[in-house]
Design a protein around this motif. Structure first.
Motif, PDB file in Angstrom:
ATOM      1  N   ILE A  24       8.218   7.885   3.675  1.00  0.00           N
ATOM      2  CA  ILE A  24       8.014   6.482   3.315  1.00  0.00           C
ATOM      3  C   ILE A  24       9.393   5.854   3.167  1.00  0.00           C
TER       4      ILE A  24
ATOM      5  N   VAL B  41       7.090   1.203   4.853  1.00  0.00           N
ATOM      6  CA  VAL B  41       6.493   1.812   6.047  1.00  0.00           C
ATOM      7  C   VAL B  41       6.359   3.310   5.852  1.00  0.00           C
TER       8      VAL B  41
ATOM      9  N   GLN C  65      -1.130   8.193  11.814  1.00  0.00           N
ATOM     10  CA  GLN C  65      -2.516   7.848  11.468  1.00  0.00           C
ATOM     11  C   GLN C  65      -3.196   9.012  10.742  1.00  0.00           C
TER      12      GLN C  65
ATOM     13  N   LEU D  80      -1.924   9.016   7.216  1.00  0.00           N
ATOM     14  CA  LEU D  80      -2.604   7.996   6.404  1.00  0.00           C
ATOM     15  C   LEU D  80      -3.998   8.469   5.967  1.00  0.00           C
TER      16      LEU D  80
ATOM     17  N   TYR E 279      -2.439   5.138   0.344  1.00  0.00           N
ATOM     18  CA  TYR E 279      -1.742   4.150   1.169  1.00  0.00           C
ATOM     19  C   TYR E 279      -2.686   3.620   2.235  1.00  0.00           C
ATOM     20  N   GLN E 280      -2.470   2.369   2.625  1.00  0.00           N
ATOM     21  CA  GLN E 280      -3.233   1.796   3.729  1.00  0.00           C
ATOM     22  C   GLN E 280      -2.308   0.985   4.627  1.00  0.00           C
ATOM     23  N   ALA E 281      -2.634   0.962   5.912  1.00  0.00           N
ATOM     24  CA  ALA E 281      -1.873   0.175   6.878  1.00  0.00           C
ATOM     25  C   ALA E 281      -2.104  -1.306   6.598  1.00  0.00           C
TER      26      ALA E 281
ATOM     27  N   ILE F 259       4.451   2.587  10.633  1.00  0.00           N
ATOM     28  CA  ILE F 259       3.301   1.738  10.315  1.00  0.00           C
ATOM     29  C   ILE F 259       3.603   1.084   8.968  1.00  0.00           C
TER      30      ILE F 259
ATOM     31  N   ILE G  71       2.857  -0.245   5.460  1.00  0.00           N
ATOM     32  CA  ILE G  71       1.822   0.201   4.530  1.00  0.00           C
ATOM     33  C   ILE G  71       1.984  -0.472   3.163  1.00  0.00           C
ATOM     34  N   GLN G  72       0.958  -0.284   2.346  1.00  0.00           N
ATOM     35  CA  GLN G  72       1.026  -0.644   0.932  1.00  0.00           C
ATOM     36  C   GLN G  72       0.198   0.359   0.150  1.00  0.00           C
ATOM     37  N   LYS G  73       0.488   0.462  -1.141  1.00  0.00           N
ATOM     38  CA  LYS G  73      -0.325   1.344  -2.004  1.00  0.00           C
ATOM     39  C   LYS G  73      -1.676   0.666  -2.222  1.00  0.00           C
TER      40      LYS G  73
END
Length: 167
Positions: A20, A103, A125, A128, A134-136, A161, A163-165
């Motif tokens: 990350i 990212v 992917q 993830l 985490y999500q894209a 990619i 991302i965010q928590k």
């Protein structure tokens, strides 16, 4: 790397490592490409190079390619500082600011092939799926660190990619 990174950019991710990373806000010149995504960076090179040359803006690494969908990409040369304002902007490019982002990234050593991009995107992917905290939040991107004259086996890139928590 023969050229410098934009202000505040982290060092490239080591080959084969998933990590990350955090990027500050940045500015660059962008060329939009529609059609065969495997040709996006080639189609973008001349308009982007013309822009930085005519504005006396130093080249930085990486070159960024954002894949918006199956037939649309945006390729950018990044400015060394978000404060750079070009004197002239040709009609085939635009100057864009990008907000700070987090990212998930994987480092790649080797040729800049589309197959390599797809293989490493699948690894992210899968990561993830295994890390549901985490999500894209945006389209994938690829960062290219070397010139076309660099031997294929020595080229370095990353697939990322944004991302965010998950709250």
């Amino acid at each position: 790397m023969p050229t410098s990174l934009p202000e505040g950019f982290p060092e490239p991710t080591q080959a084969g490592v998933i990590e990350i990373k955090y990027y500050p806000a940045y500015r660059g010149v962008t060329y939009s490409h529609s059609g065969d995504l495997t040709q996006a960076t080639k189609a973008a090179f001349n308009p982007l190079f013309q822009h930085i040359s005519s504005n006396n803006i130093a080249m930085t690494t990486p070159v960024e390619a954002r894949y918006q969908d199956a037939s649309r990409a945006e390729v950018s040369f990044l400015y060394s500082s978000p404060q750079i304002s070009p004197q002239q902007v040709q009609s085939d490019v635009q100057v864009l600011d990008t907000e700070a982002m987090m990212v998930v990234s994987i480092g790649i050593q080797g040729a800049y092939t589309w197959e390599s991009y797809e293989t490493h995107l699948q690894k992210l992917q899968s990561w993830l799926q295994q890390n549901p905290q985490y999500q894209a939040v945006d389209s994938p991107r690829r960062l290219f660190y070397n010139s076309p004259m660099t031997p294929e086996s020595l080229k370095y890139s990353e697939v990322q990619i944004p991302i965010q928590k998950v709250s």
